[in-house]
Enzyme design. Structure first.
Site, mmCIF file in Angstrom:
data_model
loop_
_atom_site.group_PDB
_atom_site.id
_atom_site.type_symbol
_atom_site.label_atom_id
_atom_site.label_comp_id
_atom_site.label_asym_id
_atom_site.label_seq_id
_atom_site.Cartn_x
_atom_site.Cartn_y
_atom_site.Cartn_z
ATOM 1 N N ASP A 127 0.833 -1.201 0.000
ATOM 2 C CA ASP A 127 0.000 0.000 0.000
ATOM 3 C C ASP A 127 0.868 1.251 0.000
ATOM 4 O O ASP A 127 0.544 2.262 -0.636
ATOM 5 C CB ASP A 127 -0.905 -0.033 1.232
ATOM 6 C CG ASP A 127 -1.990 1.024 1.218
ATOM 7 O OD1 ASP A 127 -2.217 1.643 0.168
ATOM 8 O OD2 ASP A 127 -2.608 1.248 2.269
ATOM 9 N N CYS B 201 0.564 11.287 0.433
ATOM 10 C CA CYS B 201 -0.729 11.911 0.618
ATOM 11 C C CYS B 201 -0.970 12.713 -0.637
ATOM 12 O O CYS B 201 -0.055 13.340 -1.149
ATOM 13 C CB CYS B 201 -0.661 12.820 1.840
ATOM 14 S SG CYS B 201 -2.023 13.969 1.994
#
Lengths: 310, 310
Positions: free
Chosen positions: A25, A249
């Site tokens: 991930d 992010c």
């Protein structure tokens, strides 16, 4: 080395299993392509630091996730690593590839919302579950452990807040189709502790106890560790985290997506909750990976420890 | 705008008072000198965003803290701001200056450890308390509310972990000399939730209830919000925070020292705990201040909201 004073708190588990998602991930969401030998060393170092479950890679179509297109090359390089090494699998073809390479655990990924199912899988929630069901069945027949990721459990960028009943309903279906564990994902990081506890309580009432659940928080609004504490207080003992906060992010350079494993371990060490992880070795690994990625780790613990001690 | 779904959790207070420390503790630790007119506007904007307690400045000797050397100029610019505006005061001379400018609340600052008392005040803990005692007495005689800051309550860079009994003992002395409130500072950010709850429980046994306490967490290891949740669960209703995470961190650019007020408000909004703060206006203020400082805010909530909405 500055380490937290260990002071247990009542009502918390004695031991937590960290499901390390950095190599899959985390790297999936990093722009810099990482060579397969570096990935193998990363996984090896994570295991050496004491992590017992390390999600290694993904068997989705290579053109969808170029960062993880080397799954076939990676698996033989890590087959002697002493850790559980689950891999992400979207369909029967992916399962076949994973099994051929010796995978003993897989994960499928569903969505709690229609909007994200459409965006991520180009399917309705029902269609996505129907796609996964035979994969889960085949995996279990092969003796393989299956985790079901559930995205957007708390909020969705298109649909806004997600009703608890909706998340419970899709969780129930993942369990019913044979998933050993459901990982509740706060994909956009909007959850707060009351929401976490209410969801866990409602899942319990629906017959899904905390030991079938994991929590997967993102730190977009800085809430991930507080939400984790709330989940631990509610009996959850499996927590997803990403070494060094890997995964970035979408909004800001070096801001974090995933909860950083080091920040989690710092809290668990302080609480006297056993994880088996050596925070010093883990931090050294994240510093090493940050150099490969050419940017500092967004983990506050990695920054603090690496400036001071390493 | 993405806002958290409001889901209260049992056992938490209905309302929290945020003690905003950005203009004092925050700016004191920023390298960029901020003009006095900008400071005044900052305080005005914080009050407009709903903050009811805003620590405005410091009356220490100007050469000690050049960033706050303009206290005399600042105070007349904010005398109509509708908020509690405490100021830091180290001694009788500082108190006289503050009172002459109309201050109605002051704060003194003690240390739980000898090493930090020596480093910060060049005194022993006892000598520092002896220095503050007449200041506290004089302030109370003038009808002024007094907060006692207590630094290094959980750990100290020289002494390591700080025994709970030591922190309780100095807290007790601050209360006994007349402080209305003690703010428990985790100056180096090493606390974890069990330590927080054990300290609060021990303070309660020593006759200092949660309503005489505030918590002041630093995010050096990413623990500040989880620690705050633990404190709220133990009845604390006053929480220190710094708008936009102002105050920096000695270890890394844009890493945070103080807990960011926006990250705190996000959690409290999600928990349905009233603060009176409008997170949108507060974030706009932190973005505006970050421009004056020439660097992005380290607050995750500020980053997420400002990239998306503002």
């Amino acid at each position: 080395m500055t380490l937290p004073l260990t002071v247990p708190a009542p009502g918390l588990p004695a031991r937590v299993r960290i499901h390390e998602v950095g190599p899959r991930d985390g790297l999936q969401n990093e722009k810099t392509l990482v060579p397969v030998a570096v990935k193998a060393e990363f996984i090896r170092r994570l295991a050496d630091a004491g992590l017992t479950t390390i999600e290694a890679t993904s068997f989705v179509r290579p053109e969808w996730v170029p960062q993880l297109a080397d799954a076939e090359q990676l698996m033989p390089l890590i087959d002697d690593v002493r850790a559980r090494l689950p891999v992400l699998v979207p369909n029967q073809r992916g399962l076949d590839r994973a099994l051929a390479l010796g995978a003993r655990e897989i994960a499928v990924f569903a969505s709690a919302t229609e909007a994200f199912a459409k965006a991520n899988l180009n399917r309705t929630v029902d269609e996505a579950l129907a796609m996964f069901e035979p994969v889960v069945t085949a995996a279990r027949e092969a003796g393989v452990t299956v985790r079901g990721y559930l995205s957007m459990c708390f909020g969705d960028p298109w649909e806004g807040p997600v009703p608890i009943s909706q998340t419970v309903s899709v969780s129930r279906r993942l369990i019913d189709m044979g998933c050993d564990e459901v990982s509740l994902g706060d994909t956009i990081g909007v959850a707060t502790p009351g929401h976490v506890q209410e969801l866990l309580a409602t899942l319990g009432e629906a017959g899904i106890p905390a030991d079938r659940l994991a929590v997967h928080f993102h730190d977009t609004y800085g809430q991930a560790l507080a939400n984790t504490l709330a989940a631990l207080q509610h009996g959850v003992t499996t927590v997803d985290a990403s070494a060094g906060g890997l995964g970035g992010c979408p909004y800001a350079k070096s801001a974090t997506g995933n909860l950083a494993t080091e920040d989690l371990v710092w809290m668990l060490d302080g609480l006297g909750i056993e994880t088996g992880v050596d925070i010093r070795r883990l931090t050294a690994t994240s510093v090493w990976m940050a150099r490969h990625l050419g940017r500092p780790s967004p983990s506050r613990t990695v920054r603090a420890l690496s400036q001071k001690e390493m």
